[in-house]
Structure formats: C-alpha cells, structure tokens
Design a protein around this motif. Structure first.
Motif, PDB file in Angstrom:
ATOM      1  N   GLU A  75      15.137  19.009   9.988  1.00 30.54           N
ATOM      2  CA  GLU A  75      15.328  17.563  10.519  1.00 30.54           C
ATOM      3  C   GLU A  75      14.338  17.478  11.480  1.00 30.54           C
ATOM      4  O   GLU A  75      13.946  16.136  11.759  1.00 30.54           O
ATOM      5  N   SER A  76      13.707  18.247  12.367  1.00 34.57           N
ATOM      6  CA  SER A  76      12.561  18.222  13.205  1.00 34.57           C
ATOM      7  C   SER A  76      11.575  17.608  12.376  1.00 34.57           C
ATOM      8  O   SER A  76      10.872  16.771  12.794  1.00 34.57           O
ATOM      9  N   SER A 103       0.872  -1.266  -0.019  1.00 37.18           N
ATOM     10  CA  SER A 103       0.057  -0.005   0.053  1.00 37.18           C
ATOM     11  C   SER A 103       1.001   1.473   0.126  1.00 37.18           C
ATOM     12  O   SER A 103       0.908   1.760   1.196  1.00 37.18           O
ATOM     13  N   PRO A 104       1.288   1.598  -1.090  1.00 40.66           N
ATOM     14  CA  PRO A 104       2.265   2.692  -1.098  1.00 40.66           C
ATOM     15  C   PRO A 104       1.534   4.070  -1.146  1.00 40.66           C
ATOM     16  O   PRO A 104       2.429   5.041  -0.806  1.00 40.66           O
ATOM     17  N   ASP A 105       0.318   4.375  -1.337  1.00 36.37           N
ATOM     18  CA  ASP A 105      -0.305   5.540  -1.315  1.00 36.37           C
ATOM     19  C   ASP A 105      -1.093   5.853  -0.219  1.00 36.37           C
ATOM     20  O   ASP A 105      -1.815   4.951   0.107  1.00 36.37           O
ATOM     21  N   LEU A 106      -0.747   6.879   0.560  1.00 36.03           N
ATOM     22  CA  LEU A 106      -1.281   7.184   1.846  1.00 36.03           C
ATOM     23  C   LEU A 106      -2.343   8.382   2.023  1.00 36.03           C
ATOM     24  O   LEU A 106      -1.926   9.682   1.687  1.00 36.03           O
ATOM     25  N   ALA A 107      -3.482   8.112   2.234  1.00 31.52           N
ATOM     26  CA  ALA A 107      -4.325   9.260   2.229  1.00 31.52           C
ATOM     27  C   ALA A 107      -4.412   9.705   3.568  1.00 31.52           C
ATOM     28  O   ALA A 107      -5.265   9.377   4.347  1.00 31.52           O
ATOM     29  N   ASP A 108      -3.525  10.683   4.068  1.00 34.18           N
ATOM     30  CA  ASP A 108      -3.651  11.161   5.243  1.00 34.18           C
ATOM     31  C   ASP A 108      -3.149  12.704   5.123  1.00 34.18           C
ATOM     32  O   ASP A 108      -1.977  13.269   4.942  1.00 34.18           O
ATOM     33  N   PRO A 109      -4.395  13.581   5.358  1.00 38.35           N
ATOM     34  CA  PRO A 109      -3.967  15.010   4.809  1.00 38.35           C
ATOM     35  C   PRO A 109      -2.864  15.549   6.057  1.00 38.35           C
ATOM     36  O   PRO A 109      -2.202  16.581   5.601  1.00 38.35           O
ATOM     37  N   VAL A 110      -2.792  15.187   7.310  1.00 36.79           N
ATOM     38  CA  VAL A 110      -1.635  15.535   8.207  1.00 36.79           C
ATOM     39  C   VAL A 110      -0.293  15.237   7.866  1.00 36.79           C
ATOM     40  O   VAL A 110       0.723  16.146   7.743  1.00 36.79           O
ATOM     41  N   LEU A 111       0.128  14.059   7.239  1.00 36.55           N
ATOM     42  CA  LEU A 111       1.131  13.576   6.722  1.00 36.55           C
ATOM     43  C   LEU A 111       1.376  14.644   5.258  1.00 36.55           C
ATOM     44  O   LEU A 111       2.497  15.064   5.092  1.00 36.55           O
ATOM     45  N   ARG A 112       0.508  14.402   4.613  1.00 38.39           N
ATOM     46  CA  ARG A 112       0.591  15.368   3.340  1.00 38.39           C
ATOM     47  C   ARG A 112       1.135  17.011   3.730  1.00 38.39           C
ATOM     48  O   ARG A 112       1.771  17.436   3.089  1.00 38.39           O
ATOM     49  N   HIS A 113       0.456  17.583   4.688  1.00 36.20           N
ATOM     50  CA  HIS A 113       0.689  18.811   4.988  1.00 36.20           C
ATOM     51  C   HIS A 113       2.110  18.977   5.675  1.00 36.20           C
ATOM     52  O   HIS A 113       3.114  19.825   5.333  1.00 36.20           O
ATOM     53  N   ARG A 114       2.438  17.948   6.647  1.00 29.32           N
ATOM     54  CA  ARG A 114       3.842  17.803   7.065  1.00 29.32           C
ATOM     55  C   ARG A 114       5.068  17.817   6.071  1.00 29.32           C
ATOM     56  O   ARG A 114       6.159  18.427   6.214  1.00 29.32           O
ATOM     57  N   VAL A 115       4.651  16.921   4.892  1.00 26.77           N
ATOM     58  CA  VAL A 115       5.525  16.687   3.943  1.00 26.77           C
ATOM     59  C   VAL A 115       5.815  18.116   3.323  1.00 26.77           C
ATOM     60  O   VAL A 115       7.048  18.419   2.883  1.00 26.77           O
ATOM     61  N   GLY A 116       4.807  18.774   3.013  1.00 25.10           N
ATOM     62  CA  GLY A 116       4.785  20.138   2.386  1.00 25.10           C
ATOM     63  C   GLY A 116       5.648  20.986   3.135  1.00 25.10           C
ATOM     64  O   GLY A 116       6.275  21.788   2.633  1.00 25.10           O
ATOM     65  N   GLN A 117       5.427  21.125   4.426  1.00 24.89           N
ATOM     66  CA  GLN A 117       6.042  21.961   5.465  1.00 24.89           C
ATOM     67  C   GLN A 117       7.735  21.636   5.259  1.00 24.89           C
ATOM     68  O   GLN A 117       8.503  22.643   5.455  1.00 24.89           O
ATOM     69  N   LEU A 118       7.894  20.470   5.116  1.00 26.51           N
ATOM     70  CA  LEU A 118       9.565  19.862   5.240  1.00 26.51           C
ATOM     71  C   LEU A 118       9.960  20.420   3.793  1.00 26.51           C
ATOM     72  O   LEU A 118      11.100  21.043   3.926  1.00 26.51           O
ATOM     73  N   LEU A 173       9.248  13.725  12.644  1.00 24.48           N
ATOM     74  CA  LEU A 173       8.099  13.586  12.852  1.00 24.48           C
ATOM     75  C   LEU A 173       7.470  12.882  11.538  1.00 24.48           C
ATOM     76  O   LEU A 173       6.499  12.075  11.964  1.00 24.48           O
ATOM     77  N   ILE A 174       7.732  13.131  10.497  1.00 29.91           N
ATOM     78  CA  ILE A 174       7.210  12.531   9.299  1.00 29.91           C
ATOM     79  C   ILE A 174       7.451  11.097   9.386  1.00 29.91           C
ATOM     80  O   ILE A 174       6.838  10.062   9.197  1.00 29.91           O
ATOM     81  N   GLY A 175       8.818  10.712   9.528  1.00 32.41           N
ATOM     82  CA  GLY A 175       9.205   9.513   9.870  1.00 32.41           C
ATOM     83  C   GLY A 175       8.529   8.641  10.803  1.00 32.41           C
ATOM     84  O   GLY A 175       8.128   7.377  10.435  1.00 32.41           O
ATOM     85  N   ALA A 189      10.908  24.255   4.438  1.00 32.22           N
ATOM     86  CA  ALA A 189      12.152  24.394   5.386  1.00 32.22           C
ATOM     87  C   ALA A 189      13.455  23.981   4.377  1.00 32.22           C
ATOM     88  O   ALA A 189      14.254  24.802   4.654  1.00 32.22           O
ATOM     89  N   LEU A 190      13.249  22.761   3.660  1.00 26.88           N
ATOM     90  CA  LEU A 190      14.463  22.445   2.871  1.00 26.88           C
ATOM     91  C   LEU A 190      14.726  23.577   1.735  1.00 26.88           C
ATOM     92  O   LEU A 190      16.053  23.539   1.335  1.00 26.88           O
ATOM     93  N   ALA A 191      13.893  24.192   1.390  1.00 27.53           N
ATOM     94  CA  ALA A 191      14.240  25.295   0.413  1.00 27.53           C
ATOM     95  C   ALA A 191      15.074  26.547   0.852  1.00 27.53           C
ATOM     96  O   ALA A 191      15.460  27.371   0.144  1.00 27.53           O
ATOM     97  N   HIS A 192      15.150  26.596   2.319  1.00 28.40           N
ATOM     98  CA  HIS A 192      16.169  27.626   2.890  1.00 28.40           C
ATOM     99  C   HIS A 192      17.266  27.264   3.527  1.00 28.40           C
ATOM    100  O   HIS A 192      17.155  26.525   4.748  1.00 28.40           O
ATOM    101  N   PRO A 193      18.283  27.540   3.042  1.00 25.52           N
ATOM    102  CA  PRO A 193      19.718  27.040   3.715  1.00 25.52           C
ATOM    103  C   PRO A 193      19.588  27.792   4.970  1.00 25.52           C
ATOM    104  O   PRO A 193      19.366  28.930   5.239  1.00 25.52           O
ATOM    105  N   GLY A 194      20.149  27.280   5.997  1.00 25.34           N
ATOM    106  CA  GLY A 194      20.201  27.609   7.514  1.00 25.34           C
ATOM    107  C   GLY A 194      18.950  27.256   8.330  1.00 25.34           C
ATOM    108  O   GLY A 194      18.933  27.265   9.439  1.00 25.34           O
ATOM    109  N   ASP A 195      17.852  26.522   7.633  1.00 25.58           N
ATOM    110  CA  ASP A 195      16.775  26.021   8.437  1.00 25.58           C
ATOM    111  C   ASP A 195      16.934  24.429   8.692  1.00 25.58           C
ATOM    112  O   ASP A 195      16.043  23.853   8.572  1.00 25.58           O
ATOM    113  N   GLU A 196      18.116  24.036   8.583  1.00 27.42           N
ATOM    114  CA  GLU A 196      18.318  22.616   8.653  1.00 27.42           C
ATOM    115  C   GLU A 196      17.761  22.058  10.163  1.00 27.42           C
ATOM    116  O   GLU A 196      17.224  20.766   9.863  1.00 27.42           O
TER     117      GLU A 196
END
Length: 313
Positions: A135-136, A106-121, A140-142, A124-131
């Motif tokens: 990582e935090s 089951s590779p596809d996860l219908a989880d809006p909270v997870l989807r939102h967190r991945v987008g937030q990650l 939580l995503i893991g 964060a990754l788009a801005h050097p200095g926000d490592e």
C-alpha cells in the motif's frame, strides 16, 4: 510456433487494487474491450501493440502504460515471440476519473523510476503479509502518476476553457451514446434489448448502434460483454465456480461465459481460476522473469533518478 497462454491472477488485500494479473502470450490478440478500472501495465519481455481511442500505441521495455477506465482498447504481440506482462487493475479511489482525458492522450510513460516502483509493488504483492509495504508503494506510484497527468489536464483546460476533456463540446450523438452506456451499466446482468434501449433513449435502433460505435469505438454488445467478463473475473478470484459465476453475471450458461471469457482473457474461466490458485501458492507464472527484469530496471532507474526524479514526483 506453438501459441502460449500462461496466466496467473489474484486479488490482494490492498485497498484500491482490483486485480493483479500476470500473463505470457504468444499468438494471441485480444479484441476491443473495456474495464471499469485503471489498467497499469508493464512488459517484462517482448512488446505489445494496441489501439486506444483510435490511435495506435506500443509498450516497449522500461515503459509504464496507464489505460483509463471506460475507454476501449485491444492488444496484440508486436513480434512473433509474444510478450510477458504484469498488470494492476486499480479502482478510481487511486486515480480519479478527471485524469482519463490526459491518460487517453498519452498512455505510455517513459519513466524509469516509475517503472522500477511498479515492479517493486508487484514483488510486494506476491507475498501475503506485506500489505503495508504494497500500500505504501502504491501510494507513491499514484502520486507519481498524478504528477504526469495533472499538468496535461491543466494545459488542456487552459487551452480550451470550459472543456472537461479532449473531445471538446459534446455533440448530440455523443450524448446519445453516453445515455446508452449508462443504460448498459445499469443493466449489466439482466441486459437490455436494442428496441427497448432505443425507446428509452428516444432514438432509432440503427442510429443508436452507429452513435455508440462512433463515440466509443466499440459496439454496445462488446461493451456489455466486457463488463460482464470483468465481473466474472472478480468472482472467480473470490473462489466462485464458473457455472455459478455465469449465472450471476448475465451469461446464458457456462459455455456462453467460456466463449466470451476466452476471447477477452486468452484462457477459459476454469483455467483462469486455476491460475488464481497457483498464484496463491507461488504468486505468478511470471514471477521469476519479473524479478529478473526488475533487477535490470532498478539499475537503470538508479542511473536516471538523479536526472529525472525532480521532474516528476
């Protein structure tokens, strides 16, 4: 419609993140291939249709797709409008290989909270200095991904004691295929001739090719080229020149690298490297679209958090 292939890629200074990859594709389908890392994928526009372990899947909006390492998959736009995606490649320090079986099922996860967190990650990754923030958020995503996968693993183990995956008892041909895969993994750069491989694993060459294809859904040469392209991507992100990268990843020359790289990534290595440079400056051709999608995803996640947050953490 004119085909579009816009990409940006970079490797952040966050442990466990092999690559960040943003792409907008129309009129492009990538063939069966493998990665040695987990693929964590979200789609901001359109949808992707793909095959994994001989089963067809799709990635509509608000879905998080987790593709396991070493398992071949392909991908194509589900509509003529193509798709815009954001991908994280994560090494096994973030998710261990015992979870591959449940992810295949089951590779596809219908989880809006997870989807939102991945987008937030991704933000964060788009801005050097926000490592530290990245990582935090990744931690939580893991945790949430393991919350989805571990119950499936436990259920599989309970239903079939002694089995370690979804395939049950290992057949002789599958053992042969695994030995061939191990041999290819050991010789990614130098390669191996089919006759030599057959001698080393004590099989007829034709039988070896058939067993490998039956076990993994991909031919041995496709598997090897996938692994080489993965290595080339990492070296290009580190600033390597395509000609130099070709020489140290097992390709005959730069044109050989370019041919296989373009088939699997959608753009030639020089353009991929240029996209990495552009990502370093503005962090991605799809950054604005991703932020717009994230705003909507965040509202939907907040609405559903009270209903689903206690179900999977």
């Amino acid at each position: 419609m004119v085909a579009r292939r816009e990409i940006s890629a970079w490797r952040p200074r966050v442990p466990g993140v092999v690559e960040v990859f943003h792409a907008h594709y129309t009129g492009y389908a990538y063939p069966m291939h493998v990665h040695d890392a987990w693929t964590l994928l979200i789609v901001d526009d359109g949808a992707v249709r793909y095959d994994l372990d001989r089963h067809e899947h799709g990635t509509p909006l608000d879905t998080v797709t987790l593709l396991p390492p070493h398992v071949p998959h392909n991908g194509a736009p589900a509509t003529e409008d193509g798709f815009r995606k954001r991908v994280l490649y994560l090494d096994v320090s973030r998710l261990d290989e015992s979870l591959i079986g449940p992810a295949v099922d089951s590779p596809d996860l219908a989880d809006p909270v997870l989807r939102h967190r991945v987008g937030q990650l991704h933000a964060a990754l788009a801005h050097p200095g926000d490592e530290l923030e990245a990582e935090s958020r990744l931690t939580l995503i893991g945790e949430r991904l393991r919350g989805h996968l571990r119950p499936r693993l436990a259920a599989t183990t309970a239903a079939a004691p002694g089995r370690t995956g979804t395939t049950g008892a290992v057949r002789p041909d599958r053992t042969l295929a695994r030995r061939m895969r191990e041999l290819l993994d050991e010789r990614i750069v130098e390669g191996v001739a089919l006759d030599e491989a057959a001698r080393l694993v004590h099989a007829h060459p034709a039988h070896l090719v058939r067993a490998f294809g039956a076990a993994f859904g991909i031919a041995p040469h496709q598997y090897l080229m996938s692994r080489r392209v993965d290595r080339a991507r990492r070296l290009l992100l580190e600033g390597g020149r395509p000609g130099e990268v070709a020489a140290v990843t097992g390709f005959y020359d730069q044109s050989h690298l370019t041919r296989h790289f373009k088939r699997l990534v959608g753009v030639p290595p020089g353009r991929y490297a240029a996209g990495a440079g552009a990502a370093g400056a503005g962090r991605g051709a799809g950054a604005d679209a991703g932020r717009r999608a994230e705003a909507g995803a965040g509202r939907r996640a907040e609405a559903g958090a009270g209903r689903g947050a206690s179900a999977v953490r």
